[in-house]
Design a protein around this motif. Sequence first.
Motif, PDB file in Angstrom:
ATOM      1  N   ALA A  84      29.255  30.348 -19.652  1.00  0.00           N
ATOM      2  CA  ALA A  84      28.346  30.531 -18.519  1.00  0.00           C
ATOM      3  C   ALA A  84      27.127  29.616 -18.647  1.00  0.00           C
ATOM      4  CB  ALA A  84      27.907  31.991 -18.418  1.00  0.00           C
ATOM      5  N   ALA A  85      26.590  29.506 -19.861  1.00  0.00           N
ATOM      6  CA  ALA A  85      25.443  28.626 -20.067  1.00  0.00           C
ATOM      7  C   ALA A  85      25.796  27.185 -19.723  1.00  0.00           C
ATOM      8  CB  ALA A  85      24.963  28.732 -21.517  1.00  0.00           C
ATOM      9  N   ALA A  86      27.005  26.755 -20.109  1.00  0.00           N
ATOM     10  CA  ALA A  86      27.451  25.400 -19.793  1.00  0.00           C
ATOM     11  C   ALA A  86      27.633  25.211 -18.291  1.00  0.00           C
ATOM     12  CB  ALA A  86      28.755  25.101 -20.523  1.00  0.00           C
TER      13      ALA A  86
ATOM     14  N   THR B 134      19.927  31.605 -13.518  1.00  0.00           N
ATOM     15  CA  THR B 134      19.747  31.463 -14.959  1.00  0.00           C
ATOM     16  C   THR B 134      18.330  31.871 -15.327  1.00  0.00           C
ATOM     17  OG1 THR B 134      19.162  29.140 -14.656  1.00  0.00           O
ATOM     18  CG2 THR B 134      21.459  29.639 -15.204  1.00  0.00           C
TER      19      THR B 134
ATOM     20  N   GLY C  22      25.765  26.641 -16.012  1.00  0.00           N
ATOM     21  CA  GLY C  22      24.501  26.796 -15.317  1.00  0.00           C
ATOM     22  C   GLY C  22      24.265  28.178 -14.758  1.00  0.00           C
ATOM     23  N   THR C  23      24.897  29.170 -15.357  1.00  0.00           N
ATOM     24  CA  THR C  23      24.681  30.543 -14.929  1.00  0.00           C
ATOM     25  C   THR C  23      24.574  31.425 -16.173  1.00  0.00           C
ATOM     26  OG1 THR C  23      25.482  32.329 -13.483  1.00  0.00           O
ATOM     27  CG2 THR C  23      27.157  31.063 -14.691  1.00  0.00           C
ATOM     28  N   ARG C  24      24.588  32.739 -16.007  1.00  0.00           N
ATOM     29  CA  ARG C  24      24.479  33.627 -17.162  1.00  0.00           C
ATOM     30  C   ARG C  24      25.240  34.914 -16.912  1.00  0.00           C
ATOM     31  NH1 ARG C  24      19.584  37.288 -16.903  1.00  0.00           N
ATOM     32  NH2 ARG C  24      18.951  37.303 -14.722  1.00  0.00           N
TER      33      ARG C  24
ATOM     34  N   THR D 265      25.280  38.731 -16.746  1.00  0.00           N
ATOM     35  CA  THR D 265      24.261  39.757 -16.547  1.00  0.00           C
ATOM     36  C   THR D 265      24.801  41.182 -16.648  1.00  0.00           C
ATOM     37  OG1 THR D 265      24.585  39.598 -14.142  1.00  0.00           O
ATOM     38  CG2 THR D 265      22.807  38.290 -15.108  1.00  0.00           C
TER      39      THR D 265
ATOM     40  N   GLN E  55      29.387  34.112 -22.472  1.00  0.00           N
ATOM     41  CA  GLN E  55      27.992  33.678 -22.419  1.00  0.00           C
ATOM     42  C   GLN E  55      27.872  32.181 -22.678  1.00  0.00           C
ATOM     43  OE1 GLN E  55      26.303  36.446 -25.282  1.00  0.00           O
ATOM     44  NE2 GLN E  55      25.269  37.604 -23.670  1.00  0.00           N
ATOM     45  N   GLY E  56      28.633  31.682 -23.643  1.00  0.00           N
ATOM     46  CA  GLY E  56      28.601  30.257 -23.941  1.00  0.00           C
ATOM     47  C   GLY E  56      29.111  29.422 -22.785  1.00  0.00           C
TER      48      GLY E  56
END
Length: 254
Positions: free
Chosen positions: A96-98, A253, A100-102, A104, A93-94
């Motif tokens: 992915a946030a960097a 995102t 630009g995605t997430r 799911t 998750q961390g």
Amino acid sequence: MDLNSDLGESFGAWRMGDDAAMLDIVTSANVACGFHAGDPAGILDTLRAAAARGVAVGAHVGYPDLVGFGRRNMDPTSRELVADVIYQIGALQGLAAAAGTRVTYVKPHGALYNTIAHDRRQAEDVITALLELDAGLVLMALAGSPLLDWARERGLTVVAEAFADRAYTPGGALVSRREAGAVLHDPEQVADRMLDLVRTGEITAIDGSRVRLQADSICVHGDSPGAVAMARAVRQRLESAGVALTPFTDARTA
């Protein structure tokens, strides 16, 4: 129909699969979390590539087994397994946030995937991990397995998965990789099998019998020899037959 692959599995100087090519074909990417494969820099590269292509991202969690590529059976305690799954998803998750995605959804890997398809104790541990971290995560599991119902009973959304490049037993399980014919390699054969599955809801088992199989997503393993050719053949065959390929979760995102 969704088309997915296991990616982010390279480790340091050791390359596994062709993530860039696969991400041009699939609609969902099951990205390694470092326990069975993958290093942080490589995982981040894969996540950025997935984000650029609008490919949905799932956490490909497994046993802590780099040497065995997560394909050796383990018997962790519930305390360990719950924490291990939460840890892996949180790490992805961390990253992915960097990127630009997430994240799911979650798709367990290898021995963990096969174990929790039928082992209720370990299955409940993985379900608990998702519920404690984010109950909105979708769980991807083997089509026809009891795990799907166990997860639904506890409120999770599930996606049933079929494997393009694996042989099935008459009972609907995957043939052990230790047995001859367990892994398929011919792109045309694989594509034909998946179109047959989509049209009929059945797949031909290794003994020639027909197995009923309801699936929402099709997987081509990224580490299989010829994986890109197989995934491309499956996509082309399905699209030629009028089957729309879309991710089962939103890749954007929040």
